[in-house]
Design a protein around this motif. Sequence first.
Motif, mmCIF file in Angstrom:
data_model
loop_
_atom_site.group_PDB
_atom_site.id
_atom_site.type_symbol
_atom_site.label_atom_id
_atom_site.label_comp_id
_atom_site.label_asym_id
_atom_site.label_seq_id
_atom_site.Cartn_x
_atom_site.Cartn_y
_atom_site.Cartn_z
ATOM 1 N N PRO A 141 -39.629 -23.606 -0.263
ATOM 2 C CA PRO A 141 -40.716 -23.942 0.655
ATOM 3 C C PRO A 141 -40.371 -23.492 2.079
ATOM 4 C CG PRO A 141 -39.284 -25.837 0.398
ATOM 5 C CD PRO A 141 -38.667 -24.722 -0.423
ATOM 6 N N VAL A 142 -41.381 -23.341 2.913
ATOM 7 C CA VAL A 142 -41.096 -23.108 4.336
ATOM 8 C C VAL A 142 -41.508 -24.308 5.181
ATOM 9 C CG1 VAL A 142 -41.185 -20.591 4.250
ATOM 10 C CG2 VAL A 142 -43.294 -21.873 4.610
ATOM 11 N N GLN A 143 -42.153 -25.292 4.560
ATOM 12 C CA GLN A 143 -42.650 -26.434 5.336
ATOM 13 C C GLN A 143 -41.787 -27.690 5.216
ATOM 14 O OE1 GLN A 143 -47.475 -25.744 5.597
ATOM 15 N NE2 GLN A 143 -46.694 -27.721 4.973
ATOM 16 N N LEU A 144 -40.864 -27.735 4.262
ATOM 17 C CA LEU A 144 -40.148 -28.995 4.024
ATOM 18 C C LEU A 144 -38.861 -29.115 4.831
ATOM 19 C CD1 LEU A 144 -40.700 -29.364 0.152
ATOM 20 C CD2 LEU A 144 -42.057 -30.314 2.019
ATOM 21 N N PHE A 145 -38.292 -27.990 5.246
ATOM 22 C CA PHE A 145 -37.088 -27.976 6.101
ATOM 23 C C PHE A 145 -37.005 -26.573 6.690
ATOM 24 C CE2 PHE A 145 -35.927 -26.919 1.762
ATOM 25 C CZ PHE A 145 -35.254 -25.719 1.940
ATOM 26 N N PRO A 146 -36.195 -26.387 7.758
ATOM 27 C CA PRO A 146 -36.130 -25.044 8.354
ATOM 28 C C PRO A 146 -35.484 -24.043 7.386
ATOM 29 C CG PRO A 146 -35.160 -26.710 9.809
ATOM 30 C CD PRO A 146 -35.383 -27.370 8.484
ATOM 31 N N ILE A 147 -36.178 -22.965 7.121
ATOM 32 C CA ILE A 147 -35.696 -21.957 6.176
ATOM 33 C C ILE A 147 -34.353 -21.361 6.637
ATOM 34 C CG2 ILE A 147 -37.091 -20.129 7.270
ATOM 35 C CD1 ILE A 147 -36.657 -20.155 3.547
ATOM 36 N N ASP A 148 -34.119 -21.380 7.952
ATOM 37 C CA ASP A 148 -32.865 -20.826 8.503
ATOM 38 C C ASP A 148 -31.621 -21.451 7.868
ATOM 39 O OD1 ASP A 148 -34.061 -19.038 10.140
ATOM 40 O OD2 ASP A 148 -34.063 -20.348 11.909
ATOM 41 N N GLU A 149 -31.758 -22.705 7.424
ATOM 42 C CA GLU A 149 -30.583 -23.389 6.878
ATOM 43 C C GLU A 149 -30.053 -22.746 5.604
ATOM 44 O OE1 GLU A 149 -31.120 -27.596 6.635
ATOM 45 O OE2 GLU A 149 -31.715 -27.748 8.741
ATOM 46 N N ILE A 150 -30.921 -22.023 4.896
ATOM 47 C CA ILE A 150 -30.443 -21.418 3.643
ATOM 48 C C ILE A 150 -30.772 -19.929 3.539
ATOM 49 C CG2 ILE A 150 -30.412 -23.519 2.231
ATOM 50 C CD1 ILE A 150 -33.177 -22.693 1.155
ATOM 51 N N LYS A 151 -31.250 -19.390 4.637
ATOM 52 C CA LYS A 151 -31.726 -18.004 4.626
ATOM 53 C C LYS A 151 -30.650 -17.010 4.183
ATOM 54 C CE LYS A 151 -33.651 -14.945 8.035
ATOM 55 N NZ LYS A 151 -34.316 -14.849 9.350
ATOM 56 N N ASP A 152 -29.468 -17.119 4.767
ATOM 57 C CA ASP A 152 -28.398 -16.157 4.432
ATOM 58 C C ASP A 152 -27.995 -16.281 2.971
ATOM 59 O OD1 ASP A 152 -28.502 -15.297 6.988
ATOM 60 O OD2 ASP A 152 -26.786 -16.487 7.690
ATOM 61 N N LYS A 153 -27.861 -17.532 2.528
ATOM 62 C CA LYS A 153 -27.493 -17.786 1.126
ATOM 63 C C LYS A 153 -28.528 -17.163 0.195
ATOM 64 C CE LYS A 153 -24.953 -20.798 -0.158
ATOM 65 N NZ LYS A 153 -23.503 -20.678 -0.238
#
Length: 252
Positions: free
Chosen positions: A64-76
């Motif tokens: 999702p992009v609305q439930l938490f900031p995507i940046d937190e798992i983007k690299d992974k």
Amino acid sequence: MYIVLTHDVDSVKRPLRHVLARWRRFTIGDLIRHVLHIDNLYNNFEQLIAIEDSVGSRSTIFVPVQLFPIDEIKDKLKRMIKEGWEVQLHYVYEPVQPESLFKIQKRYLEEELDIKVQGVRVHNLIINENILKMFEKEGIIYDSTYRAETLGTFSPRYIKKIIELPVGVMDADLFGRLHMSEEKALRYIFRKIEEAKKNDEKTFVILFHQEALRMRGGRIYSILVKELYERGYELVRCIDIVNRVLKGEIEA
Ligand SMILES: [Zn+2]
């Protein structure tokens, strides 16, 4: 019959008080590591990779992009995409202006991860004909939101132009709704899979939530995957099935 492995990513971290209030769900060792900030029990991508790598399989991850900031798992996620995992949209439905929010979510995920969104699963499995119609209008090829029980089949099926991949079993139904023990859940899942196979179903979609892979319940995922592999099932991603349907190798 193909087994389709899928995960929804509803969260990747929780406040410490949330975790402590649910301490019974975790092992003591895991809890201590979490409290000491050595580990985060709601981020289980490394566990997921290890489990699926151990049998040489890959899965589809709905993000999702609305439930938490995507940046937190983007690299992974970018690394996982490179290594063969499929990442698609975990769409969060809101009844007010759903079309615009769908466009916004789809486009944001595409830009952030440099992917094309062609598959969707809706958060909380909210789905109806109007939502599917909207997906179709936005160029979506497949959806995996309906439960098999709703459609009366475990196999892919065209609903208008959308290829629907029904959910065969979801962890939250077994542990949240039916309060099963882990042993009972494993027996239940295998019985359901063997029944589907006997009925000549083409696919069986498994949904286990990312954040639950080290929780009581969700942690049976590793046993499940190993056992399915040993029983000779082919473990695949949604897109593998969709491609076979498009080529006419699987009837839908
Ligand atoms: Zn969800």
